[in-house]
Write a protein that holds these residues in place. Structure first.
Motif, mmCIF file in Angstrom:
data_model
loop_
_atom_site.group_PDB
_atom_site.id
_atom_site.type_symbol
_atom_site.label_atom_id
_atom_site.label_comp_id
_atom_site.label_asym_id
_atom_site.label_seq_id
_atom_site.Cartn_x
_atom_site.Cartn_y
_atom_site.Cartn_z
ATOM 1 N N PHE A 1 0.993 -1.340 0.155
ATOM 2 C CA PHE A 1 -0.392 0.004 -0.341
ATOM 3 C C PHE A 1 0.375 1.295 0.268
ATOM 4 O O PHE A 1 0.389 2.442 -0.869
ATOM 5 N N ALA A 2 2.111 1.014 0.949
ATOM 6 C CA ALA A 2 2.909 2.633 1.126
ATOM 7 C C ALA A 2 3.241 2.548 -0.644
ATOM 8 O O ALA A 2 4.008 3.948 -0.736
ATOM 9 N N ASP A 3 4.134 1.709 -1.697
ATOM 10 C CA ASP A 3 4.707 1.298 -2.437
ATOM 11 C C ASP A 3 3.712 2.102 -3.961
ATOM 12 O O ASP A 3 4.040 2.609 -4.384
ATOM 13 N N ALA A 4 2.418 1.568 -3.762
ATOM 14 C CA ALA A 4 1.084 2.197 -4.528
ATOM 15 C C ALA A 4 0.839 3.428 -4.732
ATOM 16 O O ALA A 4 1.302 4.248 -5.797
ATOM 17 N N LYS A 5 1.124 4.271 -4.412
ATOM 18 C CA LYS A 5 0.966 5.517 -4.301
ATOM 19 C C LYS A 5 -0.814 5.743 -5.132
ATOM 20 O O LYS A 5 -0.909 6.894 -4.674
ATOM 21 N N ALA B 1 -5.658 -8.810 4.332
ATOM 22 C CA ALA B 1 -6.096 -7.718 4.200
ATOM 23 C C ALA B 1 -5.850 -6.708 4.892
ATOM 24 O O ALA B 1 -5.860 -5.788 6.044
ATOM 25 N N ILE B 2 -5.703 -5.839 4.040
ATOM 26 C CA ILE B 2 -5.773 -4.221 4.378
ATOM 27 C C ILE B 2 -7.637 -3.536 4.560
ATOM 28 O O ILE B 2 -8.669 -4.378 4.366
ATOM 29 N N GLY C 1 3.442 11.209 1.341
ATOM 30 C CA GLY C 1 3.996 10.238 1.868
ATOM 31 C C GLY C 1 3.260 9.701 1.456
ATOM 32 O O GLY C 1 2.278 8.546 2.216
ATOM 33 N N GLY C 2 1.702 10.219 0.907
ATOM 34 C CA GLY C 2 0.357 9.351 0.782
ATOM 35 C C GLY C 2 0.142 8.453 -0.229
ATOM 36 O O GLY C 2 1.192 8.296 -1.343
ATOM 37 N N ASN C 3 -1.234 7.869 -0.876
ATOM 38 C CA ASN C 3 -1.565 7.707 -1.970
ATOM 39 C C ASN C 3 -2.447 8.870 -2.307
ATOM 40 O O ASN C 3 -3.933 9.372 -0.970
#
Length: 446
Positions: free
Chosen positions: A40-44, A236-237, A301-303
């Motif tokens: 999730f952090a990498d997805a952007k 799951a997130i 730092g977000g998506n």
């Protein structure tokens, strides 16, 4: 004897509430939890899809009858016009994939209670109650997973069509939970059943809840919801709209001016002003606006969870196709500065968004708009190995101004960006450093 018993009861109750609050505020506590958030952090970038019967008349999803813009019976008559006769999950998945998005979130049920899949908990679904007669979710998830795109299920906890739900925003004329706990328990059984269906049928990588504001964590059985989801899929997130039992924060539409304190966060924002399809809403964001908003988000730092609304026949307006293509093309040119990166340097060092490579040895600067001249970078302690333009890999010249030999305070880096080096929308500079970035944050002086 009554006083000690009452005191003990109150003490136990306060302890329980305190424990609940601690649990709610510290859901991510283990190394395993942090690892599951890594994708999730990498997805952007994620794509949000609000598909529902509200597209038939092109009115607000659920809220239109709540706000008395349309009578509830007339709103529900839209079921008769929801055909999905041109719905092609392959085309939807390709549209999402071309943007570079790493995940997609799709409405499985909005506040109106209409399920977009074949729920067994009642008959209010597009499979049973509309001419579509098909499950929208399963074939789309299948196609997304073929493209290595994570699948998210939006689910509204509230259900303004369910007879066992208290009503609209607590102004209910139906019943009070305190006076009819049995009825509320029936509704709890209903929504727990639908969440279990989603877990079992679709195994979402992400659950995107909505509507939690109407009741407490205890009333929503939030802990039970979380435990039930994770028992099916430990990776799951869950988003932050489960009364504190989620994994990340979800600001909506409005961009935060200061960097959010949450370690993981996502801004959900629409392409125009509407979540679902509304033909009269022509307030489309331009590709430049979308890309600059996107770069601001990843710099902090977000998506970005970018929303689009399909028509009742399952097609998207041409503006959706055009903007998503432009966003995708820009990501292809500049993706190394976007995906799998960290949030950038603090304000004051560079007047624009920035990101860092995972090892912090490469700094990316995003220049919004066109430039023909120099941009400046302040406070960089590192030695620079090279500076280039990301979309064409062309080297750039730079000079350091104001560096005094006897002072440890760094000078200002001026980078010359000729006009012919500009990207169509946002130009990205790549600064390779001699090691992990180190920034001076003092007030100057000797």
């Amino acid at each position: 004897m009554k006083t000690p018993i009452i005191f003990l009861f109150c003490l136990l109750n306060l302890t329980y509430l305190s424990n609940q609050q601690v649990q709610a505020q510290n859901v991510i506590t283990t190394k395993e939890d942090s690892l599951k958030m890594s994708w999730f952090a990498d997805a952007k970038l994620g794509i949000f899809i609000h598909s529902g019967i509200y597209a038939v008349k092109g009115i607000g999803e659920s809220w239109s009858f709540h706000n008395k813009q349309i009578a509830y019976p007339d709103y529900m008559k839209q079921l008769n016009g929801f055909t999905l006769d041109k719905y092609n999950p392959i085309e939807w998945a390709n549209l999402i994939a071309q943007t570079g998005a790493k995940y997609a979130v799709v409405t499985t049920k909005h506040h109106d209670g209409v399920a977009m899949y074949d729920t067994k908990m009642n008959d209010l679904s597009i499979v049973k109650a509309s001419p579509a007669k098909k499950d929208l979710i399963e074939p789309l998830f299948t196609e997304l997973r073929k493209r290595n795109i994570k699948c998210g299920a939006y689910y509204s906890l509230i259900d303004w069509s369910a007879n066992n739900y208290p009503g609209f925003l607590k102004d209910s004329s139906r019943y009070s939970i305190a006076k009819d706990t049995a009825k509320w328990e029936q509704f709890q059984h209903f929504f727990q059943g639908q969440i279990q269906e989603l877990s079992t049928k679709f195994n979402p990588d992400l659950f995107w809840f909505d509507g939690d504001w109407e009741h407490s964590a205890a009333e929503w059985q939030a802990s039970k919801v979380r435990q039930g989801i994770l028992s099916k899929n430990k990776n799951a997130i869950i988003n932050g709209r489960l009364q504190g039992f989620g994994d990340y924060e979800t600001p909506e539409q409005n961009f935060p001016v200061t960097r959010p304190k949450a370690k993981y966060w996502e801004l959900c924002m629409t392409l125009n002003n509407s979540w679902g399809y509304q033909g009269k809403d022509t307030h489309w964001k331009t590709p430049y606006e979308v890309i600059t908003i996107f770069t601001d988000i990843i710099s902090n730092g977000g998506n970005l969870l970018f929303d689009i609304g399909p028509k009742a026949d399952g097609t998207f307006p041409k503006e959706v196709h055009q903007t998503l293509k432009e966003l995708g093309d820009w990501n292809k040119r500049n993706g190394e500065a976007v995906f799998n990166t960290l949030g950038g340097i603090g304000q004051g060092h560079f007047y624009g968004p920035s990101t860092l490579s995972k090892d912090s040895s490469t700094l990316y600067l995003f220049i919004q708009g066109h430039i023909n001249g120099a941009v400046s970078l302040k406070g960089l302690r590192n030695k620079i190995k090279s500076i280039s333009v990301v979309h064409n890999n062309k080297p750039l010249k730079y000079k350091i101004v104001g560096k005094i030999s006897w002072s440890s305070i760094p000078g200002i880096v001026y980078i010359n960006v000729p006009e012919n080096m500009n990207d169509k929308y946002v130009t990205v500079l790549k600064i390779q450093l001699d090691g992990p970035i180190s920034m001076y944050k003092g007030t100057g002086g000797l």
